[in-house]
Design an enzyme around this catalytic site. Structure first.
Site, mmCIF file in Angstrom:
data_model
loop_
_atom_site.group_PDB
_atom_site.id
_atom_site.type_symbol
_atom_site.label_atom_id
_atom_site.label_comp_id
_atom_site.label_asym_id
_atom_site.label_seq_id
_atom_site.Cartn_x
_atom_site.Cartn_y
_atom_site.Cartn_z
ATOM 1 N N THR A 1 -2.878 5.716 5.718
ATOM 2 C CA THR A 1 -3.695 6.629 5.484
ATOM 3 C C THR A 1 -4.868 7.047 6.178
ATOM 4 O O THR A 1 -5.353 8.023 6.485
ATOM 5 C CB THR A 1 -4.101 6.205 3.953
ATOM 6 O OG1 THR A 1 -2.774 6.313 3.159
ATOM 7 C CG2 THR A 1 -5.138 7.224 3.196
ATOM 8 N N CYS B 1 0.028 0.639 5.645
ATOM 9 C CA CYS B 1 -0.582 1.891 5.378
ATOM 10 C C CYS B 1 -1.009 2.887 6.338
ATOM 11 O O CYS B 1 -1.468 2.027 7.106
ATOM 12 C CB CYS B 1 -1.675 1.409 4.336
ATOM 13 S SG CYS B 1 -2.851 2.869 4.050
HETATM 14 P P1 5GP Z 1 -1.332 -5.558 2.168
HETATM 15 O O1 5GP Z 1 -1.531 -6.722 1.381
HETATM 16 O O2 5GP Z 1 0.275 -5.422 2.486
HETATM 17 O O3 5GP Z 1 -2.295 -5.454 3.173
HETATM 18 O O4 5GP Z 1 -1.507 -4.263 1.162
HETATM 19 C C1 5GP Z 1 -0.686 -3.862 0.262
HETATM 20 C C2 5GP Z 1 -1.373 -2.863 -0.708
HETATM 21 O O5 5GP Z 1 -1.114 -1.500 0.283
HETATM 22 C C3 5GP Z 1 -0.525 -2.230 -1.773
HETATM 23 O O6 5GP Z 1 -0.855 -3.057 -3.035
HETATM 24 C C4 5GP Z 1 -0.658 -0.939 -1.791
HETATM 25 O O7 5GP Z 1 -2.202 -0.608 -2.558
HETATM 26 C C5 5GP Z 1 -1.056 -0.507 -0.604
HETATM 27 N N1 5GP Z 1 0.067 0.397 -0.076
HETATM 28 C C6 5GP Z 1 1.414 -0.001 -0.171
HETATM 29 N N2 5GP Z 1 2.370 0.925 0.641
HETATM 30 C C7 5GP Z 1 1.533 1.961 0.958
HETATM 31 C C8 5GP Z 1 1.652 3.072 1.717
HETATM 32 O O8 5GP Z 1 2.462 3.562 2.027
HETATM 33 N N3 5GP Z 1 0.543 3.724 2.078
HETATM 34 C C9 5GP Z 1 -0.892 3.526 1.599
HETATM 35 N N4 5GP Z 1 -1.786 4.185 2.079
HETATM 36 N N5 5GP Z 1 -0.928 2.186 0.879
HETATM 37 C C10 5GP Z 1 -0.112 1.484 0.750
#
Ligand code: 5GP
Length: 389
Positions: free
Chosen positions: A198, A196
């Site tokens: 953001t 992410c």
């Molecule tokens: P991780 O477990 O990889 O740290 O986080 C997974 C979460 O990241 C997902 O379930 C979703 O909420 C968030 N996420 C997935 N793709 C994106 C993206 O492209 N941008 C953002 N802001 N959040 C994402």
């Protein structure tokens, strides 16, 4: 403009304090949870089932490409874990999937956005499967819009017998708003995800541990539930999320790179600084050693990307719209092979965390755990030298 001065925390800012415990072994820890959801009304067909509500190990595979696949869902359901499928499965694929194994309905959610098209898609699938779909994940990047709340409300009225997972938000008042408008489980996390960007693109976000603590408190006060979504980088973070009050923990990056997640396995060759020794016996019987160029090492990866990344936009939406920027990154994660050892490592870590905190059941972890704030959680001295577990 106002500044909130209270420090908010991430998983990396705390550790769980060990406590004297009567637990003999981590084998004794029970990770299974049972939940009754606040707004969902079981369909008539389910009303006599003893366990018509949720029962399982509350870890969820995220609805991301390479993670929220049907193969992952089958594998995880077989060991009691949950999956939110990616939004891009067609009506046919979903019907075939749920038809093939009706038990999957207890461990799998269909994911949708909030467009008219998303509703039409869900209507079509539900028409054909009816009670074989028990969970929906209504997923938007920013759960603060009125339109999102209206959609959740409308969906609740339309589908009383579907458990609604809705998100993402990071504050107590919005968690309450979603629950009061029909959500059963609110998904928490803005910006913590591994793929992410953001927080970098927009400057918006909320430290995940504090978000989970505050939203869990808000949700539980109303009889609702929450998912801690994103930001877990190791089993210890998963334990911290549960200790903070999460009912479920959703994982993307930690479950990426497996055979079940799919995606092309990319092999790359790396030059190491280790020399290769070659031995030659000379005609006079002497041994001659020569050291040739650097050793080459082969490593395998799988491409993994955020669902708002340029890669995902190109793949699913015909490219980035001209008014938006990418809010996700594309990375290569290590290829991990079968998912089983990945899951075992997470569950093993979680059991061990419960043992340290004196929690016989995962359910007791928040009550048993005390967080200690710390400057650093672990040493990194041999991180780049590690050759195995
Ligand atoms: P991780 O477990 O990889 O740290 O986080 C997974 C979460 O990241 C997902 O379930 C979703 O909420 C968030 N996420 C997935 N793709 C994106 C993206 O492209 N941008 C953002 N802001 N959040 C994402």
């Amino acid at each position: 403009m106002r500044i909130e001065n209270e420090t908010k925390l991430d998983y990396a800012n705390v550790l769980i304090r060990p406590k004297r415990s009567t637990l003999g072994s981590r084998k004794e820890v029970n990770l299974e949870r049972k939940f009754t959801f606040r707004n969902y009304e079981p369909a008539f067909e389910h009303r006599n089932w003893e366990d018509h509500h949720y029962r399982g190990t509350p870890i969820i595979a995220s609805n991301m490409d390479g993670v929220g696949t049907m193969a992952v869902a089958k594998k995880l359901a077989s060991v009691g874990l949950f999956t939110c499928l990616v939004k891009t499965y067609s009506e046919e694929e979903l019907v075939e999937f749920f038809d093939s194994q009706p038990d999957l309905a207890d461990h799998v959610a269909v994911s949708i956005g909030i467009s008219e098209q998303d509703l039409i898609h869900f209507d079509a699938v539900y028409d054909r499967l009816h009670t074989d779909i028990k969970y929906v994940c209504i997923d938007v990047a920013n759960g603060y819009s009125e339109r999102f709340v209206d959609f959740v409300k409308e969906f609740r009225n339309r589908y009383p017998a579907v458990v609604i997972i809705a998100g993402n938000v990071v504050t107590g008042e919005m968690t309450e708003e979603l629950i009061l408008n029909g959500a059963d489980i609110v998904k928490i996390g803005i910006g913590p995800g591994s793929c992410c960007s953001t927080r970098i693109q927009t400057g918006v976000g909320y430290p995940q541990l504090s978000a989970v603590i505050e939203c869990a408190d808000a949700a539980h006060g109303l009889g609702g539930h929450i998912i801690a979504d994103g930001g877990c980088t190791n089993p210890g973070d998963v334990a911290k999320a549960f200790a903070a009050g999460a009912d479920f923990v959703m994982l993307g990056g930690m479950l990426a790179g497996t055979d079940q997640g799919g995606g092309e396995v990319i092999t790359r060759l790396y030059e190491t600084d280790e020399l290769e020794a070659k031995k030659r016996i000379l005609p006079d019987g002497q041994t001659e050693w020569t050291w040739t160029s650097c050793k080459v090492e082969e490593r395998k990866f799988v491409k993994f990307y955020g669902m708002s990344s340029e890669t995902a936009n190109n793949k699913h939406f015909g490219g980035l719209k001209d008014y938006r920027s990418s809010e996700g990154r594309t990375v290569l994660v290590d290829y991990k092979g079968d998912m089983q050892p990945v899951v075992q490592e997470i569950l093993g870590g979680l059991r061990s965390a419960c043992t340290y905190a004196g929690a016989e059941k995962l359910k007791h972890l928040p009550k048993c755990a005390t967080f200690v704030r710390c400057i650093d959680t672990h040493t990194r001295i041999f991180e780049s030298k590690t050759i195995g577990k």
